[in-house]
Design a protein around this motif. Sequence first.
Motif, PDB file in Angstrom:
ATOM      1  N   TRP A 153       0.445  -1.038   0.160  1.00 21.82           N
ATOM      2  CA  TRP A 153      -0.048   0.165   0.309  1.00 21.82           C
ATOM      3  C   TRP A 153       0.760   1.576   0.175  1.00 21.82           C
ATOM      4  CZ3 TRP A 153      -4.942   1.893  -0.031  1.00 21.82           C
ATOM      5  CH2 TRP A 153      -5.116   3.542   0.043  1.00 21.82           C
ATOM      6  N   ARG A 154       0.522   2.128  -1.024  1.00 16.97           N
ATOM      7  CA  ARG A 154       1.475   3.467  -1.204  1.00 16.97           C
ATOM      8  C   ARG A 154      -0.043   4.816  -1.290  1.00 16.97           C
ATOM      9  NH1 ARG A 154       5.130   3.299  -6.019  1.00 16.97           N
ATOM     10  NH2 ARG A 154       2.898   3.481  -6.573  1.00 16.97           N
ATOM     11  N   HIS A 155       0.795   5.566  -0.037  1.00 18.57           N
ATOM     12  CA  HIS A 155      -0.751   7.036   0.037  1.00 18.57           C
ATOM     13  C   HIS A 155       0.123   8.003   0.193  1.00 18.57           C
ATOM     14  CE1 HIS A 155      -3.508   8.783   3.042  1.00 18.57           C
ATOM     15  NE2 HIS A 155      -3.114   9.398   0.961  1.00 18.57           N
ATOM     16  N   ARG A 156       0.396   8.806  -0.510  1.00 16.02           N
ATOM     17  CA  ARG A 156       0.994  10.049  -0.943  1.00 16.02           C
ATOM     18  C   ARG A 156      -0.327  11.380  -0.515  1.00 16.02           C
ATOM     19  NH1 ARG A 156       5.974  11.874  -2.731  1.00 16.02           N
ATOM     20  NH2 ARG A 156       6.012  10.399  -3.785  1.00 16.02           N
ATOM     21  N   PHE A 157       0.741  11.794   0.580  1.00 12.16           N
ATOM     22  CA  PHE A 157      -0.591  13.098   1.152  1.00 12.16           C
ATOM     23  C   PHE A 157       0.211  14.580   0.217  1.00 12.16           C
ATOM     24  CE2 PHE A 157       1.052  11.010   4.630  1.00 12.16           C
ATOM     25  CZ  PHE A 157       1.281  11.626   4.875  1.00 12.16           C
ATOM     26  N   VAL A 158      -0.212  15.858   1.022  1.00 10.55           N
ATOM     27  CA  VAL A 158       0.042  16.851   0.854  1.00 10.55           C
ATOM     28  C   VAL A 158       1.645  17.110   1.033  1.00 10.55           C
ATOM     29  CG1 VAL A 158       0.282  19.567   1.055  1.00 10.55           C
ATOM     30  CG2 VAL A 158      -1.543  17.859   0.561  1.00 10.55           C
ATOM     31  N   ASN A 159       2.291  16.825   2.181  1.00 11.75           N
ATOM     32  CA  ASN A 159       3.049  17.398   2.979  1.00 11.75           C
ATOM     33  C   ASN A 159       4.462  15.615   2.789  1.00 11.75           C
ATOM     34  OD1 ASN A 159       1.664  16.354   5.276  1.00 11.75           O
ATOM     35  ND2 ASN A 159       2.303  16.931   6.778  1.00 11.75           N
ATOM     36  N   GLY A 160       3.707  14.914   2.217  1.00 11.60           N
ATOM     37  CA  GLY A 160       5.139  13.693   2.901  1.00 11.60           C
ATOM     38  C   GLY A 160       4.293  12.217   2.649  1.00 11.60           C
ATOM     39  N   SER A 161       4.486  10.930   2.432  1.00 15.14           N
ATOM     40  CA  SER A 161       4.486   9.562   1.759  1.00 15.14           C
ATOM     41  C   SER A 161       4.599   8.578   2.621  1.00 15.14           C
ATOM     42  CB  SER A 161       4.322   9.909   0.435  1.00 15.14           C
ATOM     43  OG  SER A 161       6.366   9.152   0.877  1.00 15.14           O
ATOM     44  N   TYR A 162       4.130   7.883   2.573  1.00 16.86           N
ATOM     45  CA  TYR A 162       4.149   6.763   3.303  1.00 16.86           C
ATOM     46  C   TYR A 162       3.400   4.985   2.595  1.00 16.86           C
ATOM     47  CZ  TYR A 162      -0.675   5.674   4.418  1.00 16.86           C
ATOM     48  OH  TYR A 162      -1.869   5.313   4.816  1.00 16.86           O
ATOM     49  N   GLY A 163       4.332   3.800   2.957  1.00 15.47           N
ATOM     50  CA  GLY A 163       3.515   2.675   2.476  1.00 15.47           C
ATOM     51  C   GLY A 163       3.744   1.448   3.394  1.00 15.47           C
ATOM     52  N   ILE A 164       3.316   0.708   3.320  1.00 13.87           N
ATOM     53  CA  ILE A 164       3.476  -1.090   4.202  1.00 13.87           C
ATOM     54  C   ILE A 164       3.092  -1.446   2.983  1.00 13.87           C
ATOM     55  CG2 ILE A 164       2.091  -2.294   5.775  1.00 13.87           C
ATOM     56  CD1 ILE A 164       0.386   0.628   5.944  1.00 13.87           C
ATOM     57  N   ARG A 165       4.313  -3.049   3.055  1.00 17.77           N
ATOM     58  CA  ARG A 165       4.176  -4.028   3.007  1.00 17.77           C
ATOM     59  C   ARG A 165       4.452  -5.127   3.823  1.00 17.77           C
ATOM     60  NH1 ARG A 165       9.278  -2.215   0.570  1.00 17.77           N
ATOM     61  NH2 ARG A 165       9.569  -0.452  -1.312  1.00 17.77           N
ATOM     62  N   VAL A 166       3.587  -5.886   3.686  1.00 16.63           N
ATOM     63  CA  VAL A 166       3.466  -7.161   3.675  1.00 16.63           C
ATOM     64  C   VAL A 166       3.270  -8.576   3.590  1.00 16.63           C
ATOM     65  CG1 VAL A 166       1.262  -5.825   5.912  1.00 16.63           C
ATOM     66  CG2 VAL A 166       0.880  -7.496   3.731  1.00 16.63           C
ATOM     67  N   ALA A 167       4.053  -9.854   3.720  1.00 17.91           N
ATOM     68  CA  ALA A 167       3.639 -10.630   3.294  1.00 17.91           C
ATOM     69  C   ALA A 167       3.456 -12.363   4.073  1.00 17.91           C
ATOM     70  CB  ALA A 167       5.491 -10.973   2.492  1.00 17.91           C
ATOM     71  N   GLY A 168       3.220 -13.146   3.311  1.00 23.03           N
ATOM     72  CA  GLY A 168       3.157 -13.592   4.525  1.00 23.03           C
ATOM     73  C   GLY A 168       2.637 -15.293   3.487  1.00 23.03           C
ATOM     74  N   ILE A 169       2.580 -16.713   4.178  1.00 19.93           N
ATOM     75  CA  ILE A 169       2.628 -17.911   3.419  1.00 19.93           C
ATOM     76  C   ILE A 169       2.354 -18.800   4.747  1.00 19.93           C
ATOM     77  CG2 ILE A 169       4.830 -18.360   3.719  1.00 19.93           C
ATOM     78  CD1 ILE A 169       4.578 -20.172   0.912  1.00 19.93           C
ATOM     79  N   PHE A 170       1.335 -20.119   4.389  1.00 16.62           N
ATOM     80  CA  PHE A 170       0.974 -21.364   5.273  1.00 16.62           C
ATOM     81  C   PHE A 170       2.561 -22.153   4.436  1.00 16.62           C
ATOM     82  CE2 PHE A 170      -2.106 -18.573   6.656  1.00 16.62           C
ATOM     83  CZ  PHE A 170      -1.785 -19.101   8.274  1.00 16.62           C
ATOM     84  N   GLN A 171       3.294 -22.830   5.082  1.00 16.20           N
ATOM     85  CA  GLN A 171       4.095 -23.738   4.390  1.00 16.20           C
ATOM     86  C   GLN A 171       3.787 -24.708   4.041  1.00 16.20           C
ATOM     87  OE1 GLN A 171       8.509 -21.959   5.357  1.00 16.20           O
ATOM     88  NE2 GLN A 171       7.878 -23.146   6.921  1.00 16.20           N
ATOM     89  N   ARG A 172       3.886 -24.975   2.190  1.00 14.62           N
ATOM     90  CA  ARG A 172       3.130 -26.918   2.918  1.00 14.62           C
ATOM     91  C   ARG A 172       4.119 -28.131   2.646  1.00 14.62           C
ATOM     92  NH1 ARG A 172       0.235 -27.420  -2.928  1.00 14.62           N
ATOM     93  NH2 ARG A 172       2.388 -27.390  -3.730  1.00 14.62           N
TER      94      ARG A 172
END
Length: 854
Positions: A266-285
């Motif tokens: 997720w990426r979000h840019r606003f008037v005076n900055g920006s931020y992002g969030i990354r997630v990853a996951g797996i249920f190993q077989r």
Amino acid sequence: MASGVRRVMRLAAATALVTTLAPVLGWTSLAYAQTPAAKPQERMVVDARELVYDKDNNTVSAVGDVQILYQGRTIEADRVVYDRQSKRVVATGNARITEANGTVITGDRFNLTDDFRDGFIDSLRVVNTDKTRFSAPRAERTDGEVFVFDKGIYTACEPCVDQPERPPFWQVRAARIIHKKSEQMIYYEDARLEFAGVPIAYVPFMSGPDATVKRKTGFLAPKFINTSALGFGVGLPYFINLAPNYDLTLTPTYLSRQGLLGQAEWRHRFVNGSYGIRVAGIFQRDQDAFLKGPLGGGDDKFRGSVETFGKVFLNPRWTFSWDIAGSTDRYFYKNYRIRSESITATNYLQESTSTVALNGQSPNAWFDMRGYYFQPLTYNDWQKQQPIVAPVVDYNKRIHKPSMIGGELSFTVNLTHLTREAASFKELPVQKTYLISSPGNAATGDPAYLLYDGCAVYQKDKCLVTGLAGSIARATAQLDWRRNIVDPIGQVWTPYASLRADVFSINPNTTKYFNANVTTIADASDEVFGRAMPAVGLMYRFPFVATTSWGTHIVEPVAQVVARPNETNSLRVANEDAQSLVFDDTNLFEWNKFSGFDRVEGGSRANIGLRYSGTFGKDSYASLLVGQSYHLGGRNSYASGDLVNTGLNSGLDTRRSDFVAKAQYQPFKGLLLQGGGRFNESTFEAQRIDASAAFNYRFLSTTIGYGRYEPQPDLGIPRRREGLSLTQSISFAQYWSVRGSVLFDLDKYKYDRERYREALALHQQYPAWVSNPVYPNTGPLQAASTSVGVRYQDECTIFDVSYTQSYADRAVNGSRSSDTRTVMFRLELRTLGEISYSQNLGSSSSGDGVASSN
């Protein structure tokens, strides 16, 4: 007379054509351009050599260098015919339309509506402003914005200048190409991707945004992965353009051995900055593909990571930023090829660093407050030995030309606090340490127990304490003043004065973990103590300038003297930020040569040197610095080792330091030679050498680097380190280049043979406990890493293939099972997308958490 009549007919013809069409089309000629009621965008300008009015066929024709300007479009042709009955305009002969946005459309024949919006075009060629191109035997435009290319071709490559009929490097050929400008999309039906005219891939249907699109919802280029532990995998990123300033990318990746890996950003840019969030996951077989903890992630059914990063501009001077990452285990990023901005890596160390920071700046001041959390990602690091550092506060303010005293006044503040659960030890070199892999067993009489010299428990003169367990804090404040004074004959005098105060608080933890016993080096109770360090000094420089027929030369002797009292409490200080000390030309004239705040130089010292610089013509120059440092009085801080022996074996730990030197020479543009080193003050034997040569000329780029560092046993470095690096790039044809690099360990073969002799002696003494070693039949040119690659790059394509191999530290038996070999492939087609793929060859690298059976 005839000439005059013809001239009048041409002028009248242009006006007559516009006048005839105006009532039908609402066009306005130049004659009507002054009419106030006419809108500028509705006016039409027509220029042609002749006008032919055919009353029988009810047509009006403009003939010869026809140019029509209407509603931002420019239409050019040899002949333009308007059929008043069908209300169609036919342009033939070098027909060309230039749209208002710069797009150029050419064809053999245009059959258009009277407003030039819709119609049919034969032998169409479209060149967009971004240099993308469409062509087709026949095309239709409807609604003024939909182009349908029958048997169309699309490419972002420019045609060959010498052979324009030759196919471009790549193109997409389709039964139909539909370009909908309102949707900003291009659709391909029955498409084939061709390289140099040769089909290599077929796609029944595909679509993508046109060149005007910066952000649009849709699928991105697929990602491929193939490892022994994961199997073969394909990831298909899907980009969701939720708004102009925020978006979401979902990347499901199917792995044949482990199942579905989910990733989202997720990426979000606003008037005076920006931020992002990354997630990853797996249920190993298949958890058995990985080693059991703590050597791998085989114990965990679910594995994943999360990261957030951002920066906010609070006002023009203040910013708040963060990069925070964490994973379920240290091997997840590497096992599943997860991208993280927090990861820093070298050949021997990989870790994820999380930071939060507040920063402020003004023209004369700087403030920074931040915190750190380190997650080691290699098998030989222990999380409990990693510090949590928070906060670290730095503040510096400079005042130029303060009243009364002049010069420059600076004020520096540093506050550091950290906690660590278990103490971190580093073993000093002891013979035979590397021959025994474990402490052995005293009860069974295993001689390895007597030969092992590890640091499981701290022992003075055998271990270095690289980090105390517990809570450590320090506050530092320093006031500096300096001023440059130039006398009438050009001598430069720089007086200096400073006052520094430090307060330390140490709260050791000596009971929780087996290697946290620091009672032998410090009192186990909490303690707070201080340190003060005043200093005064003077630097002297006298530059001499000489101009000769072959250049300009500057010779400058430099001398510096500084007086301080002795450094106190060096053995009580937990040295966390000043463990690295390299004495060379860069810090010869530093008032304090320690790299951090925990240590401070004490005693009186003089530094002298000679600088030379010369310029010879336009591109040639040379520079040289030679110098030495002298301990004049008091206690030499560099001879007083702390818990990590910082200062010892540095070249500064004697009354007269080693010599340092640095030279640069550029004989002509494209060749730069430079070298520097530290040399023993009495024997002039090289203690440290760094040299390089860089050559760049047209198609060739070459860099050679050499380094040699003598042993520093007091710092835990028992042998000499010597290496040679070669890097080269050659452009062997238009757009093509090949590159390669190799790093040689020039001293390791001696070390291997020494280990072999010692291992053989141990085997003869203890045949039941030490196996018979294999003689290391190696030479001086042992490669530590190699890399080769081939690259093609033109205006529309980037193609890159590379192979890298890093060699693990081979044991006496010569095993190479943990060498890492990787092949990487990348193909980028401008406007279409990018595909990249990497593959590890051979067995898994040491310490990656993958089970050896895989």
